[in-house]
Design a protein around this motif. Structure first.
Motif, short mmCIF file in Angstrom:
data_model
loop_
_atom_site.label_atom_id
_atom_site.label_comp_id
_atom_site.label_asym_id
_atom_site.label_seq_id
_atom_site.Cartn_x
_atom_site.Cartn_y
_atom_site.Cartn_z
N SER A 79 -5.39 56.29 10.53
CA SER A 79 -4.40 55.49 9.80
C SER A 79 -4.10 54.18 10.53
N GLU A 80 -4.25 54.16 11.85
CA GLU A 80 -4.04 52.92 12.60
C GLU A 80 -5.01 51.84 12.16
N ASN A 81 -6.25 52.24 11.90
CA ASN A 81 -7.30 51.29 11.53
C ASN A 81 -7.34 50.99 10.04
N ALA A 82 -6.59 51.74 9.25
CA ALA A 82 -6.67 51.61 7.79
C ALA A 82 -5.51 50.85 7.19
N SER A 83 -4.62 50.32 8.02
CA SER A 83 -3.40 49.72 7.48
C SER A 83 -3.68 48.54 6.55
N ALA A 84 -4.82 47.90 6.67
CA ALA A 84 -5.15 46.77 5.79
C ALA A 84 -5.63 47.25 4.43
N ASP A 85 -6.19 48.45 4.36
CA ASP A 85 -6.70 48.99 3.10
C ASP A 85 -5.72 50.04 2.59
N LEU A 86 -4.85 49.63 1.67
CA LEU A 86 -3.78 50.51 1.22
C LEU A 86 -4.31 51.73 0.46
N LYS A 87 -5.45 51.60 -0.20
CA LYS A 87 -6.03 52.74 -0.90
C LYS A 87 -6.48 53.81 0.10
N VAL A 88 -7.14 53.37 1.15
CA VAL A 88 -7.58 54.30 2.20
C VAL A 88 -6.36 54.89 2.90
N TYR A 128 1.40 54.04 -4.58
CA TYR A 128 1.46 52.65 -4.16
C TYR A 128 2.19 52.57 -2.83
N ILE A 129 1.56 51.92 -1.86
CA ILE A 129 2.18 51.74 -0.56
C ILE A 129 2.43 50.24 -0.39
N PRO A 130 3.69 49.82 -0.35
CA PRO A 130 3.99 48.40 -0.17
C PRO A 130 3.42 47.88 1.15
N GLU A 131 3.16 46.59 1.20
CA GLU A 131 2.55 45.99 2.39
C GLU A 131 3.38 46.17 3.65
N ASP A 132 4.69 46.29 3.51
CA ASP A 132 5.55 46.43 4.69
C ASP A 132 5.68 47.89 5.15
N SER A 136 5.59 51.54 9.48
CA SER A 136 6.66 52.55 9.56
C SER A 136 6.14 53.92 9.15
N LEU A 137 5.21 53.96 8.21
CA LEU A 137 4.60 55.23 7.80
C LEU A 137 3.91 55.88 8.98
N HIS A 138 3.17 55.08 9.74
CA HIS A 138 2.47 55.61 10.91
C HIS A 138 3.48 56.12 11.96
N ARG A 139 4.54 55.35 12.21
CA ARG A 139 5.55 55.77 13.19
C ARG A 139 6.22 57.08 12.76
N GLU A 140 6.52 57.19 11.47
CA GLU A 140 7.17 58.41 10.98
C GLU A 140 6.25 59.62 11.12
N HIS A 141 4.98 59.44 10.77
CA HIS A 141 4.03 60.54 10.93
C HIS A 141 3.87 60.90 12.41
N GLN A 142 3.83 59.88 13.26
CA GLN A 142 3.68 60.13 14.70
C GLN A 142 4.88 60.91 15.24
N ARG A 143 6.07 60.58 14.75
CA ARG A 143 7.29 61.29 15.19
C ARG A 143 7.22 62.77 14.79
#
Length: 178
Positions: A79-88, A128-132, A136-143
């Motif tokens: 997910s760290e590497n996929a943040s630019a591709d919202l579909k992925v 749909y995942i907004p650009e912003d 935060s999604l990654h941080r929440e999953h990491q927590r």
């Protein structure tokens, strides 16, 4: 019925069944229309999901195997590497949650989450995942994962519930802008 190569009877019956399950509404001049949940129903659905996700994280903190934890770690790395591709990123988000559910090792919880997932499919914008949102999604999953690794059920539950509460806020914000 033409497209499926079947008579009208099974199509009518399927539509009746979808209507009884509130997945379809029959509207004059339009016919069958996929049902949408109102704001209150959306909040109710997310509140239930919030608690189920918390329970899943709690159980995962208690029962996840090292292999299951490693799988969740791998998913988060992707997910760290996929943040630019919202579909992925959306696909990876789905994979993380499914890995979490599996790590809970509770078949009744899995059934309950499957039922909620069916209802979530009625929500516009859930994929749909907004650009912003990716960071935060990654941080929440990491927590959530950190609490599971620490074998801290209370913290895992809290982190998962916070994550779904944030998802509701995003969903309501996105819904207003659509």
């Amino acid at each position: 019925s033409k497209e499926l190569g079947v008579s009208r009877t099974p199509v009518r019956e399927a539509l009746r069944r979808l209507q009884s399950e509130r997945r379809v509404t029959i509207e004059p001049q339009r016919g069958a229309v996929v049902a949408e949940l109102d704001r209150h129903e959306v909040v109710e659905l997310y509140q239930l999901r919030q608690h189920l996700e918390g329970i899943a994280a709690r159980f995962a903190a208690q029962h996840a195997s090292p292999a299951e934890i490693a799988e969740m770690q791998d998913i988060l790395k992707r997910s760290e590497n996929a943040s630019a591709d919202l579909k992925v990123l959306n696909q990876i988000n789905w994979e993380f949650h499914n890995a979490l559910y599996s790590a809970a090792h509770n078949r009744f919880l899995l059934r309950s989450i499957a039922a909620i997932s069916d209802e979530m499919a009625l929500l516009k914008g859930t994929k749909y995942i907004p650009e912003d949102r990716p960071a935060s999604l990654h941080r929440e999953h990491q927590r959530i994962l950190d609490a599971i690794i620490a074998r801290d059920p209370d913290q895992a539950d809290c982190a998962a519930q916070d994550h779904i509460e944030n998802a509701l806020r995003v969903h309501l914000r996105v819904g207003r802008s659509q």
